[in-house]
Design a protein around this motif. Structure first.
Motif, short mmCIF file in Angstrom:
data_model
loop_
_atom_site.label_atom_id
_atom_site.label_comp_id
_atom_site.label_asym_id
_atom_site.label_seq_id
_atom_site.Cartn_x
_atom_site.Cartn_y
_atom_site.Cartn_z
N ASN A 32 0.87 -1.17 0.00
CA ASN A 32 0.00 0.00 0.00
C ASN A 32 0.92 1.22 0.00
OD1 ASN A 32 -2.45 -1.55 0.35
ND2 ASN A 32 -1.84 -1.85 2.46
N PHE A 34 1.69 5.50 -0.67
CA PHE A 34 1.10 6.82 -0.46
C PHE A 34 2.11 7.91 -0.86
CE2 PHE A 34 -2.40 5.38 2.34
CZ PHE A 34 -1.93 4.12 2.69
N TYR A 36 2.37 11.89 0.36
CA TYR A 36 1.87 12.97 1.18
C TYR A 36 2.59 14.25 0.80
CZ TYR A 36 -0.74 10.06 4.54
OH TYR A 36 -1.66 9.24 5.13
N GLN A 38 3.44 18.35 2.21
CA GLN A 38 3.44 19.30 3.34
C GLN A 38 3.74 20.68 2.77
OE1 GLN A 38 6.17 18.37 6.57
NE2 GLN A 38 4.76 19.28 8.04
N LEU A 44 0.94 17.63 7.18
CA LEU A 44 0.96 16.61 6.14
C LEU A 44 -0.45 16.30 5.67
CD1 LEU A 44 3.46 13.97 7.54
CD2 LEU A 44 3.61 15.04 5.29
N LEU A 46 -2.71 14.00 2.47
CA LEU A 46 -2.61 12.97 1.45
C LEU A 46 -2.76 13.57 0.06
CD1 LEU A 46 -2.49 9.85 0.95
CD2 LEU A 46 -4.98 9.98 0.72
N LYS A 49 -2.99 7.72 -3.19
CA LYS A 49 -2.56 6.44 -2.66
C LYS A 49 -2.88 5.32 -3.63
CE LYS A 49 -6.76 5.52 0.07
NZ LYS A 49 -7.29 5.33 1.46
N PHE A 51 -3.47 0.97 -3.61
CA PHE A 51 -3.48 -0.29 -2.87
C PHE A 51 -3.86 -1.47 -3.76
CE2 PHE A 51 -8.09 -0.30 -2.43
CZ PHE A 51 -8.40 1.05 -2.41
N PHE A 90 6.45 13.60 0.36
CA PHE A 90 6.92 12.39 1.01
C PHE A 90 6.23 11.16 0.42
CE2 PHE A 90 9.27 14.22 4.52
CZ PHE A 90 8.69 15.47 4.70
N GLU A 94 3.04 1.42 3.49
CA GLU A 94 2.39 0.95 4.71
C GLU A 94 2.73 -0.53 4.92
OE1 GLU A 94 -0.10 -1.42 5.17
OE2 GLU A 94 -0.33 -1.02 7.31
N ASN A 97 1.35 -2.10 10.46
CA ASN A 97 0.61 -1.08 11.20
C ASN A 97 1.30 0.27 11.27
OD1 ASN A 97 -1.36 -3.08 11.93
ND2 ASN A 97 0.01 -3.77 13.55
N ARG A 98 2.09 0.62 10.26
CA ARG A 98 2.75 1.91 10.29
C ARG A 98 3.09 2.33 8.86
NH1 ARG A 98 7.52 -0.55 13.59
NH2 ARG A 98 5.70 -1.77 14.19
N LEU A 99 3.36 3.63 8.72
CA LEU A 99 3.89 4.16 7.48
C LEU A 99 5.40 4.32 7.64
CD1 LEU A 99 1.31 6.97 6.61
CD2 LEU A 99 1.54 4.74 5.50
N PHE A 101 8.32 6.32 5.81
CA PHE A 101 8.45 7.45 4.89
C PHE A 101 9.85 7.54 4.30
CE2 PHE A 101 4.58 9.93 5.50
CZ PHE A 101 4.09 9.45 6.71
N LYS A 103 12.81 10.27 2.82
CA LYS A 103 13.37 11.49 3.41
C LYS A 103 12.71 12.76 2.87
CE LYS A 103 16.69 9.57 5.88
NZ LYS A 103 16.63 9.56 7.35
#
Lengths: 111, 115
Positions: A32, A34, A36, A38, A44, A46, A49, A51, A90, A94, A97-99, A101, A103
């Motif tokens: 999955n 993504f 993002y 900023q 941040l 979205l 994405k 999937f 960025f 995924e 249970n986390r993203l 990223f 740099k």
């Protein structure tokens, strides 16, 4: 554990130029992905994405990204940038249970 | 509220002091995440909460860091005996169910400066 590589951390270009930001990931599970963004002084948010399904994903503000499984890539593109696209971008994958990223790419668009 | 909120927006503390950072997720979101953003390390995962399950603490950098989530909503990240390397922007995010395809919505962050 998953990881993401982004190159060309600082990009400067003129309005109406085309933008492509590279993203390569490493992850052995279901992917999955993504992007993002900023904007200066903002949090941040979205951009788009992926999937499953069509590997060409369209996001907000004219951005798109293409998932190429054989190259472990998820590059972001915009055909014609505007000054308002000045931001940090960025890529994230995924997993567990986390993203995770990359740099980030600092993009500056000159009017 | 409409989005994820965090407080305080800025925190300056002296080395060795404890700090508490607060996160209010989007109403109805069961999953909550903490990340930190620093110049040297980029964006790093810290901890994940899903409903009433035990949190995934695998990203916490040391035992000086802890977090709790009360009533499945508000979360507090506590850093004890702060060090200068703890200086960073601490970001909270929430998602609807914690599914891998869910969008994580980020708050504005708390900028922590340890003198």
């Amino acid at each position: 554990a998953q990881s993401v590589s982004q190159h060309n951390h600082h990009v400067i270009l003129s309005e109406a130029a085309s933008l492509e930001l590279g993203c390569n990931y490493s992850y052995g599970g279901t992917v999955n992905l993504f992007w993002y963004v900023q904007y200066p002084g903002q949090h941040l948010q979205l951009l788009l994405k992926y999937f499953s399904g069509d590997p060409l994903v369209k996001g907000i503000k004219g951005f798109e990204a293409e998932f190429i499984k054989s190259k472990f890539s998820f590059n972001l593109r915009k055909p014609s940038v505007q000054w308002s696209d000045t931001a940090e971008y960025f890529c994230a994958v995924e997993g567990n249970n986390r993203l995770a990223f990359g740099k980030g790419n600092q993009v500056v668009v000159i009017p | 509220g409409a989005g994820v909120s965090q407080s305080p927006s800025n925190k300056v503390t002296e080395k060795g002091k404890d700090v508490e950072l607060r996160c209010d997720p989007i109403s109805g979101h069961t999953a909550l995440y903490w990340y930190r953003q620093s110049l040297g390390q980029g964006l790093e995962f810290l901890i994940y909460f899903q409903g009433n399950s035990a949190p995934d603490k695998s990203g916490l950098p040391s035992d000086r860091f802890s977090a709790e989530r009360t009533g499945g909503s508000v979360s507090t990240l506590t850093i004890q005996r702060t060090q200068q390397e703890d200086s960073a922007v601490y970001l909270c995010a929430s998602s609807l169910s914690g599914s891998g395809i869910d969008t994580q919505y980020f708050g504005p962050g708390t900028r922590l400066t340890v003198l």
